[in-house]
Design a protein around this motif. Structure first.
Motif, PDB file in Angstrom:
ATOM      1  N   LYS A   1       0.825  -1.206   0.000  1.00 20.76           N
ATOM      2  CA  LYS A   1       0.000   0.000   0.000  1.00 20.76           C
ATOM      3  C   LYS A   1       0.865   1.266   0.000  1.00 20.76           C
ATOM      4  O   LYS A   1       0.541   2.253  -0.655  1.00 20.76           O
ATOM      5  N   ALA A   2       1.971   1.217   0.730  1.00 25.45           N
ATOM      6  CA  ALA A   2       2.819   2.409   0.840  1.00 25.45           C
ATOM      7  C   ALA A   2       3.473   2.760  -0.488  1.00 25.45           C
ATOM      8  O   ALA A   2       3.806   3.914  -0.731  1.00 25.45           O
ATOM      9  N   THR A   3       3.667   1.771  -1.343  1.00 26.37           N
ATOM     10  CA  THR A   3       4.333   2.026  -2.612  1.00 26.37           C
ATOM     11  C   THR A   3       3.348   2.325  -3.740  1.00 26.37           C
ATOM     12  O   THR A   3       3.758   2.569  -4.870  1.00 26.37           O
ATOM     13  N   GLY A   4       2.070   2.300  -3.415  1.00 24.37           N
ATOM     14  CA  GLY A   4       1.069   2.577  -4.447  1.00 24.37           C
ATOM     15  C   GLY A   4       0.800   1.394  -5.356  1.00 24.37           C
ATOM     16  O   GLY A   4       0.093   1.511  -6.343  1.00 24.37           O
ATOM     17  N   LYS A   5       1.399   0.253  -5.028  1.00 28.15           N
ATOM     18  CA  LYS A   5       1.202  -0.914  -5.895  1.00 28.15           C
ATOM     19  C   LYS A   5      -0.115  -1.633  -5.618  1.00 28.15           C
ATOM     20  O   LYS A   5      -0.584  -2.409  -6.453  1.00 28.15           O
ATOM     21  N   ALA A   6      -0.666  -1.411  -4.440  1.00 24.04           N
ATOM     22  CA  ALA A   6      -1.928  -2.068  -4.094  1.00 24.04           C
ATOM     23  C   ALA A   6      -3.005  -1.611  -5.063  1.00 24.04           C
ATOM     24  O   ALA A   6      -3.202  -0.413  -5.245  1.00 24.04           O
TER      25      ALA A   6
END
Lengths: 765, 290, 160
Positions: A20-25
């Protein structure tokens, strides 16, 4: 049950955090399959109107348009709901602003929006009723033919009249609460894909995917097995995603166009066409003795449930149970009416009736304390529930209430400490306390179980096929920690699969503060099966007696004392095409012998959560501005499974409660439109929350809870609003009986009150 | 997707040419016009003129006792300007209270003025500074006092083909104090329920030589209260005097009932804010005197 | 509706994009580049911060930037925060602090934090709360988010 645990209680990092923190979610709206069409809705601009005609001609001529769909095109059931009163697309009449009327599918979003603006719907406006009290007066416009009273609940215990006749003091007060939105950051969204083999896959952002599946199947006239419901990452729910509306509509669009269709509500649609917390009016009549003992309570409750039932009746029944709060009152009568109006429908939202009930009773407790000149802590101490007490539903409380008295002790200490803090120049400070209780589980008579699977993977890790999606609250992490603990494995060795109705069992609805308890117990039960299966495998493979093989911490110990890793057997089992896969289920207990059976289905509840919150405010009395400087939240989750997650959930619940107390109000504007955007519907920002937000967790284990755990999700938002209104009263002597507290209300009230009270608070200090 | 054409202006000259188009609307920071277009609250057709390449309209300069601020100067740039901190701290406070960091990084002073909201936070302090706006077109440049520039909610005196080039005000004289106060419904991302800005200049004896008082969200446009100014001018500052000014102000403002507050509450709170703002400005001016 | 060609730098890469002009940067990022880290939550009002990206190093709401306005500028999204997609110290701080629940606001929060710490490496709590006031979160109550920013500031300070 207190045991030494190695994973339980640890602040394990949720495994999706980095994702989630990397925007990949990827949330459902982030899934953008090639060739996916996009659908939008033409919605009702009226509170109440007959649909005279719908002209699709122009819209169908627009570039990129694939289909323009109305209710008559739906192949199966056209309405849905627990009480199936809600049309997926309006049928001849609209009952609230925002109701879906026409579904426009086009190659892309812009084409769909453009075509939607070309659909001509001819309406005949009808009289609307927006107020629930007016809706009960004859003649009122009818929302549904059977009448505007959707449901009524009555709970009685003791003898009310004799209670009041014995009381030294009797007083009555009326409280009202506003309509608020769950306002999860991720709006409702769905993605549906028709398959040529006559099946359909539907991605949902939902708390109840199995219910969605059944409703989609009914709407499409399909066997349930032909509908796959899947979840990717979900961006918050808070009750509001117990609603199948958009999932059904997207499925209809994909089915009729035989393609893949995306739908994403915009924020204004989310406001007007998905469940809200009920606006409620509560009238309390309280009889008490001079020493503060409450001996009689007469409560009358009116819930504005809006145009469709959604979970309104269930909210009404739970609210009925909560009106007396966490107090032992011998003579109680509660009557609750759930009423239809031509407003956006209310339904499930965090607390499910309890926030409204506690705003009333906790305000009334302080008002009673003042009348009797008893301290706010003392009056509560006199009346709080103890193990062995009987609730108005005639439920005998067991150890579930053990934490309440210590919670009050801690709250008392917080009150004393915060009272000593001096106000900033020009401000009035005040400290307020509120207690709260919240039921767990769906209620007696409703199937209340949760089913999952556990699989021991060839590499020795354990995979949870969780029968429910994680809404963002951290349920998956809780399940993984409990499973790891039960199997003696490190947290990293337990993983979870994505949600898909075709690969998991039915875990039920993610709601009712019951998931930690139910999923946790299911995982413990499943872990026992897993261990047994492993031992059986080992026994067969090594030709050893079962009863002399033991398991601990991922290893098998043989009768000769040799130990082998579990993966030795799980890999072999997998190779043989017979993986170690077991069912993991649990059921919420409503023991027939101890559960009163005289009430309607869904009542009573038998397990409860308790908490207290203490708020310190500073009020700018001239302007009516309230600043919550401190908030101490004291809760008993039974046992903390994940400290970070539990704290975070409480902090979030408190801030949602602050929004409820001070800012949020989805009211009707002067232009006859509902507030439907974040410019007007004010959520607390990082500058609107207490700098000192302190969480205290007391652990009084629930005997049959997983490692003693109960729950947390809803209780943490319940006492916030009354704690703040009580603090405001303590600060400036203005009693707010209708939420939210606004500067305007404080100003109007203080015009008359401020002078007198200022002296008394000053002298108290 | 927005329902509009987009034209990019590469220079101010080009801007004046494109602006002749009747549907032309300048897109500066976009923090008001884009949400407005999404809500269909702006008349169509629209041709947006993207002015983001006109760096020459972003500056804060002092010359000959005047400060010029280019129309495309963002709020973030304004609130970090040492020059404005020295000479117009109330303007800094006002611009710092606009929206969020993200809004201030995009929103421009010119946009805030041309948007002409009654709640435009930058306007009351600029009114106190007696700011003048310079409007340019392909063949003309004219100067208009800010108080005449905004003529109604969302309406300015800009003519077809004209744009706001820069804002000018004189560096306040010595012994001047200014302040800005805003009342919102919450602390973060707040829109003014009512706001006020004052400017006081003291004479050597400490009496008020000159006073300017302005309000936001208290009338169809941000306005000055000439009655309050008159009540203050030539007087010795005191709580009593400030309370009188708060009374006098009531004849000038004309707030409405809306979602955020009632007319009555706005009248009341405007008075409270004004007295507090006057206290702050007075103390500042006194410091300046010492 | 007219088209135009825009040249800009996206996560350190030079981009030449021919597109319909009346589109927001957010739509372009999500639809043309499949960079879905920036989210829409308020519907383009600039009221939630979920689509926060850095434009020439400043935090802005991508929903309120028209694509023509990025001509010649540097756009940094959550996907470009580290060259190899590993965890940036800010992201790691959010993970460790328990500042992530549903995660929908997280990419925007992280980018707003990046802008803050680039300009103000050691912010106090008030500066942190002010810098994040344009980013709504409905799950966490902000406490752990503020702590994450404090962790990140300390971590980045040690690294330098």
């Amino acid at each position: 049950m207190t045991t030494n645990t190695s994973v339980i209680g640890k602040p394990e990092i949720r495994k999706d955090a980095a994702f989630k923190a990397t925007g990949k979610a990827q949330y459902t709206a982030d899934l953008q399959p090639e060739h996916a069409a996009y659908a939008v809705l033409v919605r009702s601009p009226h509170h109440h109107a007959d649909i005279l005609s719908i002209d699709k001609t122009l819209a169908l001529q627009q570039p990129g348009v694939i289909a323009v769909i109305t209710a008559e095109d739906i192949p199966g059931l056209k309405t849905f709901g627990l009480i199936p009163d809600q049309p997926a697309l309006a049928i001849n009449v609209v009952r609230h602003i925002g109701e879906p009327v026409v579904l426009v599918v086009a190659a892309d979003k812009a084409s769909a929006q453009s075509a939607a603006s070309k659909v001509v719907v001819e309406y005949k406006k009808l009289n609307a009723v927006l107020d629930p009290i007016e809706a009960l007066i004859d003649p009122s416009p009818l929302v549904h033919p059977a009448g505007n009273l959707l449901a009524q609940f009555n709970v009685e215990s003791g003898d009310l009249d004799s209670g009041f006749s014995k009381a030294d003091i009797v007083f009555e007060e009326t409280f009202t609460t506003q309509r608020v939105a769950p306002a999860y950051m991720e709006m409702e969204t769905s993605l549906a894909s028709y398959h040529p083999d006559g099946t359909i896959s539907v991605w949902v952002s939902s708390q109840e995917p199995f219910i969605d599946r059944a409703r989609i199947a009914a709407a499409l006239n399909l066997e349930v097995e032909k509908v796959h419901v899947l979840s990717t990452v979900i961006g918050g729910a808070f009750g509001g995603k117990e609603d199948s509306s958009l999932a059904i509509i997207t499925a209809i669009a994909a089915w009729i166009t035989k393609g893949t269709v995306r739908m994403v509500n915009n924020r204004s649609e989310s406001f007007v066409a998905h469940p809200k917390r009920h606006p409620v009016k509560i009238h309390l009549k309280i009889g008490a003795m001079n020493d503060g003992t409450i001996i009689a309570l007469d409560g009358k409750v009116w819930l504005n449930t809006g145009a469709y039932a959604s979970y309104g009746p269930a909210v009404g029944s739970l609210l009925t149970e909560m009106v007396a709060g966490p107090y032992n009152i011998p003579n109680v009568t509660i009557e609750t009416k759930v009423i239809y109006t031509h407003t956006p429908y209310s339904g499930a939202m965090r607390g499910f009736g309890s926030p409204q009930a506690h705003f009333a009773i906790e305000s009334a407790m302080d008002m009673l304390a003042e009348r009797l000149n008893i301290d706010a802590v003392e009056i509560r101490r006199k009346n709080i529930l103890q193990t062995g007490d009987t609730l108005p539903t005639r439920v005998h409380l067991n150890e579930t209430a053990l934490g309440l008295e210590p919670i009050l002790q801690h709250a008392s200490a917080a009150v004393a400490r915060l009272r000593k803090v001096k106000a900033k120049p020009g401000k009035h400070s005040g400290v307020g306390l509120a207690l709260a209780m919240q039921s767990m589980g769906l209620g007696n008579g409703i199937p209340d179980n949760s089913n999952h699977r556990l699989e021991w993977l060839p590499d020795g890790r354990v995979l949870i096929h969780l029968g429910v999606p994680d809404l963002g609250q951290g349920l998956v992490t809780v399940a993984e920690q409990i499973t790891a603990e039960a199997l003696g494995l490190p947290f990293e060795q337990v993983v979870s699969s994505p949600f898909n109705t075709h690969t998991v069992l039915n875990g039920g609805v993610v709601c009712a503060s019951r998931m930690t308890y139910l999923v946790g117990n299911a995982m413990i039960a499943g872990a026992k099966h897993l261990i047994q299966e492993l031992i059986d495998q080992a026994a067969t493979l090594l030709n050893q007696p079962k009863d002399q093989i033991t398991y601990a911490c991922g290893r098998i110990t043989l009768p000769d004392g040799n130990t082998l890793s579990a993966s030795e057997f799980t890999s072999r089992a997998a190779e043989q095409g017979n993986p170690i896969l077991v069912e993991a289920s649990a059921c919420f207990p409503y023991p027939e012998a101890t559960t009163p059976q005289h009430l309607p289905i869904g009542l009573p509840h038998v397990k409860f959560l308790f908490g207290a919150q203490v708020a310190r405010v500073e009020v700018d009395a001239e302007l009516g501005i309230v600043e919550v400087t401190d908030l101490v939240a004291i809760h008993d989750p039974g046992k903390v499974i994940n400290r970070l997650g539990a704290e975070g959930q409480i902090e979030g619940g408190v801030v949602m409660g602050i929004g409820y107390a001070l800012y949020e109000d989805m009211s009707l504007k002067s232009n006859d439109q509902w507030i439907n955007c974040f410019t007007e519907y004010l959520l607390p920002t990082s500058l609107d929350v207490p700098i000192n937000l302190e969480v205290q967790m007391l652990e009084y284990p629930e005997g049959d809870g997983p490692y003693g755990a109960k729950g947390l999700a809803e209780i943490c938002t319940v006492p916030t609003a009354p704690a703040i209104t009580n603090a405001v009263y303590n600060a400036i002597g203005v009693r707010v009986k209708d939420l939210p507290i606004t500067p305007e209300k404080l100003y109007q009230a203080s015009q008359t009150h401020i002078g007198n009270h200022q002296d008394t608070t000053e002298s108290k200090r | 997707m927005f329902d509009c054409e987009v034209n990019v202006a590469k220079s101010c000259t080009e801007l004046t040419q494109i602006l002749i188009e009747p549907s032309a609307r300048i897109l500066a920071g976009g923090t008001d016009i884009l949400p407005g277009m999404r809500k269909n609250s702006i008349g169509k057709p629209i041709t947006l003129i993207d002015v983001s390449q006109l760096n020459e309209l972003s500056y804060i300069r002092e010359h000959e006792g005047q400060i010029d601020i280019g129309a495309l100067t963002t709020h973030s740039k304004l609130i970090t300007s040492p020059l404005l901190l020295q000479h117009a701290p109330a303007l800094i406070d006002a611009c710092a209270s606009i929206g969020s960091t993200q809004t201030r990084n995009r929103g421009t002073l010119g946009g805030n003025l041309c948007n002409a909201s009654p709640a435009a936070d930058s306007v009351p302090p600029l009114l106190c500074l007696e700011a003048v706006v310079t409007l340019s077109s392909h063949d003309n440049q004219r100067q208009v006092p800010l108080s005449d520039f905004i003529i109604g909610p969302g309406r300015t005196c800009l003519k077809q083909g004209e744009y706001l080039d820069h804002i000018t005000f004189a560096v306040p004289q010595k012994h001047t104090g200014t302040s800005f106060m805003k009342l919102g419904r919450r602390n973060g991302m707040s829109i003014a329920v009512v706001s006020t800005s004052v400017l006081l200049r003291l004479d050597q004896q400490g009496n008020i030589e000159y006073a300017r008082v302005a309000f936001g969200s208290a009338a169809p446009t941000p306005i000055c209260s000439h009655h309050a100014e008159a009540a203050l001018t030539g007087k010795t500052p005191s709580a009593q005097l400030f309370s009188e000014a708060a009374q006098a102000m009531r004849t000038d403002i004309n707030p409405i009932d809306d979602l955020r507050a009632s007319r009555e509450y706005r009248l009341h709170s405007a008075g409270v804010l004004l007295q507090r703002a006057l206290q702050t400005a007075w103390h500042q001016a006194e410091m300046d005197l010492r | 509706m007219n088209k135009l060609t825009v040249h800009f730098t996206l996560n350190q890469q030079s981009i030449r994009l021919e597109t319909l002009a009346a589109r927001s940067l957010l739509d372009v990022l999500r639809e043309d580049f499949a960079l879905t880290g920036a989210k829409d939550s308020c519907g383009g009002d600039g009221e939630c911060g979920a689509c926060t990206i850095l434009l020439d190093g400043e935090a802005v709401n991508a929903c309120l930037v028209l694509i023509s306005q990025v001509e010649g500028r540097h756009v940094l999204t959550i996907e470009g925060l580290t060259p190899d997609g590993s965890l940036h110290p800010i992201q790691n701080a959010y993970v460790q602090a328990g500042a992530i629940q549903c995660g929908y606001c997280t990419p925007g929060m992280v980018m707003a934090t990046k802008a803050l710490l680039d300009h103000t490496p050691q912010p106090d709590e008030t500066q942190i709360r002010e810098a994040l006031a344009g980013n709504l979160c409905r799950c966490t109550g902000y406490t752990k988010i503020v702590q994450a920013v404090q962790f990140a500031a300390t971590e980045l300070h040690h690294d330098n």
